[in-house]
Structure formats: C-alpha cells, structure tokens
Design a protein around this motif. Sequence first.
Motif, PDB file in Angstrom:
ATOM      1  N   GLY A   1      -5.001 -10.476   0.449  1.00  0.00           N
ATOM      2  CA  GLY A   1      -5.290  -9.097   0.823  1.00  0.00           C
ATOM      3  C   GLY A   1      -4.439  -8.104   0.055  1.00  0.00           C
ATOM      4  O   GLY A   1      -4.910  -7.034  -0.348  1.00  0.00           O
ATOM      5  N   TYR A   2      -3.169  -8.456  -0.155  1.00  0.00           N
ATOM      6  CA  TYR A   2      -2.297  -7.611  -0.984  1.00  0.00           C
ATOM      7  C   TYR A   2      -2.847  -7.511  -2.407  1.00  0.00           C
ATOM      8  O   TYR A   2      -2.901  -6.425  -3.000  1.00  0.00           O
ATOM      9  N   LEU A   3      -3.292  -8.635  -2.960  1.00  0.00           N
ATOM     10  CA  LEU A   3      -3.874  -8.616  -4.307  1.00  0.00           C
ATOM     11  C   LEU A   3      -5.123  -7.755  -4.354  1.00  0.00           C
ATOM     12  O   LEU A   3      -5.358  -7.021  -5.320  1.00  0.00           O
ATOM     13  N   THR A   5     -15.183 -10.857   0.529  1.00  0.00           N
ATOM     14  CA  THR A   5     -15.940  -9.617   0.395  1.00  0.00           C
ATOM     15  C   THR A   5     -15.563  -8.691   1.537  1.00  0.00           C
ATOM     16  O   THR A   5     -15.598  -9.094   2.707  1.00  0.00           O
ATOM     17  N   THR A   6     -15.204  -7.464   1.211  1.00  0.00           N
ATOM     18  CA  THR A   6     -14.779  -6.486   2.204  1.00  0.00           C
ATOM     19  C   THR A   6     -15.618  -5.227   2.085  1.00  0.00           C
ATOM     20  O   THR A   6     -15.852  -4.724   0.984  1.00  0.00           O
ATOM     21  N   HIS A   7     -16.073  -4.720   3.234  1.00  0.00           N
ATOM     22  CA  HIS A   7     -16.801  -3.455   3.312  1.00  0.00           C
ATOM     23  C   HIS A   7     -15.927  -2.441   4.044  1.00  0.00           C
ATOM     24  O   HIS A   7     -15.513  -2.696   5.191  1.00  0.00           O
ATOM     25  N   ILE A   8     -15.641  -1.335   3.419  1.00  0.00           N
ATOM     26  CA  ILE A   8     -14.904  -0.238   4.049  1.00  0.00           C
ATOM     27  C   ILE A   8     -15.946   0.750   4.577  1.00  0.00           C
ATOM     28  O   ILE A   8     -16.718   1.320   3.804  1.00  0.00           O
ATOM     29  N   LEU A  29      -6.726  -1.104   4.231  1.00  0.00           N
ATOM     30  CA  LEU A  29      -7.696  -1.939   4.945  1.00  0.00           C
ATOM     31  C   LEU A  29      -8.036  -3.197   4.153  1.00  0.00           C
ATOM     32  O   LEU A  29      -8.377  -4.231   4.736  1.00  0.00           O
ATOM     33  N   LEU A  30      -7.936  -3.125   2.825  1.00  0.00           N
ATOM     34  CA  LEU A  30      -8.183  -4.306   1.998  1.00  0.00           C
ATOM     35  C   LEU A  30      -7.136  -5.379   2.253  1.00  0.00           C
ATOM     36  O   LEU A  30      -7.412  -6.579   2.120  1.00  0.00           O
ATOM     37  N   LEU A  31      -5.934  -4.966   2.619  1.00  0.00           N
ATOM     38  CA  LEU A  31      -4.888  -5.902   3.039  1.00  0.00           C
ATOM     39  C   LEU A  31      -5.150  -6.409   4.447  1.00  0.00           C
ATOM     40  O   LEU A  31      -5.022  -7.601   4.739  1.00  0.00           O
ATOM     41  N   THR A  32      -5.546  -5.502   5.335  1.00  0.00           N
ATOM     42  CA  THR A  32      -5.655  -5.813   6.757  1.00  0.00           C
ATOM     43  C   THR A  32      -6.584  -6.982   7.037  1.00  0.00           C
ATOM     44  O   THR A  32      -6.301  -7.825   7.895  1.00  0.00           O
ATOM     45  N   VAL A  33      -7.708  -7.052   6.315  1.00  0.00           N
ATOM     46  CA  VAL A  33      -8.705  -8.088   6.616  1.00  0.00           C
ATOM     47  C   VAL A  33      -8.199  -9.497   6.320  1.00  0.00           C
ATOM     48  O   VAL A  33      -8.787 -10.475   6.783  1.00  0.00           O
TER      49      VAL A  33
END
Length: 286
Positions: A42-44, A229-232, A203-207
């Motif tokens: 998530g950090y990356l 895959t992340t959707h904000i 939020l990309l880290l949070t997931v």
Amino acid sequence: MAQVTIGNSEFDRDTAVVRRAPGHYEADLSAGWTIIHAVNGGYLLALMGRALGDALPHPDPFSVTAHYLTASVPGPAVIRTEVVRTGRTMSTGTATLVQFEEDGSEVERLRVLAAYGDLDTLTDDVRTTAKPPAIPPYEHCLGTENAPGGQPAVPGSTAIADRLTIRLDPATCGWAVGAPSGNGEMRGWFGLADGRDPDPLSLLLTVDALPPTAFEIGLTGWVPTVELTTHIRRRPAPGPLRVAITTRNLAGGFLEEDAEVWDSADRLVAQSRQLARAPRSASTLA
C-alpha cells in the motif's frame, strides 16, 4: 504527538518523489514502511500514485491497478511514468518502479495502470445498498496497548505498525491469541500515527495496511500481494477511517481480499480487491 497536516507528515515525506526529467522520478523507499524485510504494497501504491499525480493533468486517483513483480526493499528507486491518454475529465497513465542490484542490473518491482480525475467535480448523487461496517466504538476495539493476552493486535515485529494507529474489532482478533475464527474477516479503525488526516493518496495505503485476513483463517506468515486494484470514490472527511476486509475463497495457494474504507461522515471512500499468495508454510494458529 501533535497532529500534523497533509503535506508535512512522515507519510508525505516518505512518499516524496523528485522529477529528474519528464516521466522520470527518483524516490527513496523508507524502511519505516516494511513488513519483515519487504516494503508494504500500500505504501508503494501511494508512492506510485504521487508520481502519477505529477505526471498526469488530473489530480486524483480514481482507479489504480498494480502488479507486484518482485519484493521491494528499502533504498533508492526509480519510477518511470507514461501518459497514455488525456481527456477533459479523466486521464490515464502507467508507471513502473525499478531498483538496482549491486552489479548495476535493473530489477522491476511493480507496474501500475491508473485512471485519474478530479474528485471535487463528482456529483452528489448516491444510490447504494452498501452500509458502513459494524465495528464497536473505537475505545472498545483492540490496539497494541490493550490486545488480548498482552499480545499486540498488530504484529510488533513490523516497522510499519509504528506509523499506523489501528484498533481492531475484537471479533476479528482471535488469531492474536491462537484462536482464529476461520471467517476470513478483518475489521478495524485506521489512521496514521502522527494524526495526519486521510486524503485520496493515503487511501491507497489504507486498503493494504490491516493484518491479512489469512490470520483469521488460521494461517501464519507473509502474504505477498500479486495484484491490487483500488477505486477511490470520494475525498475522505477528516477523522479516523473504518476498514472492512473479507476473504471468501482460499484455493490453489491464493486468496482474494475485498476491502471497503468508510470515512467519519459514513461515506464509502475507497474499495479494493487484491489477489495474494497464501503463506507457503500453511501452518495454523490453532
């Protein structure tokens, strides 16, 4: 610790990128966001998201898909971006992150395809059957200071745990005392330890920041991400987030994790699905 603001937190400093030329960025992967010896996915993703936010004409990630090719390690890295398409309301780009071996050879760590837009231009029309996760009040959830049996709810052997404030639903903490529920669920309150409020990038880290659902299935060990895959969906309101992650199917040595992130205003602000490799030892906690 006094609350910091977006832009001057440890998360912002550690996801900083330096543009050396169009489409060419340099970064330093911080050891503070590692799990065992590998840098957290998530950090990356947030680091790549920051580079793409600079390269693309739109400010906010809408959809980000990452394939993790090899484990990243703390130290220097290069991010290369490419603008694939730009439109009036959305733009699309790709990014790759590489590191270098001692002999100078290049190793690609992950590859990202992302769509960006402007979250502030989205309509307020919401029609949904989704509901916030049922999590006990913050003070009734378990953190490192009040974990059952004196064991930390977040494994203390990981550096990333010191940078997060996670309070887990006791119903999903059986693994911490050797009694996993077998339900493949993980729920909890989430924030950055220095008090920085959430934004689309964090939020990309949070997931990908809670303990893996594999723990509640009864497995131990590293659970490396293959694809995420992340959707904000919305710009989050200030305050703590609620995260719910579920796994329905572990088969063939792989499992999926579906995550929802809700903000303090009871809005669904992020969703994700990842494919991960189950711990190879397949040892059980029970």
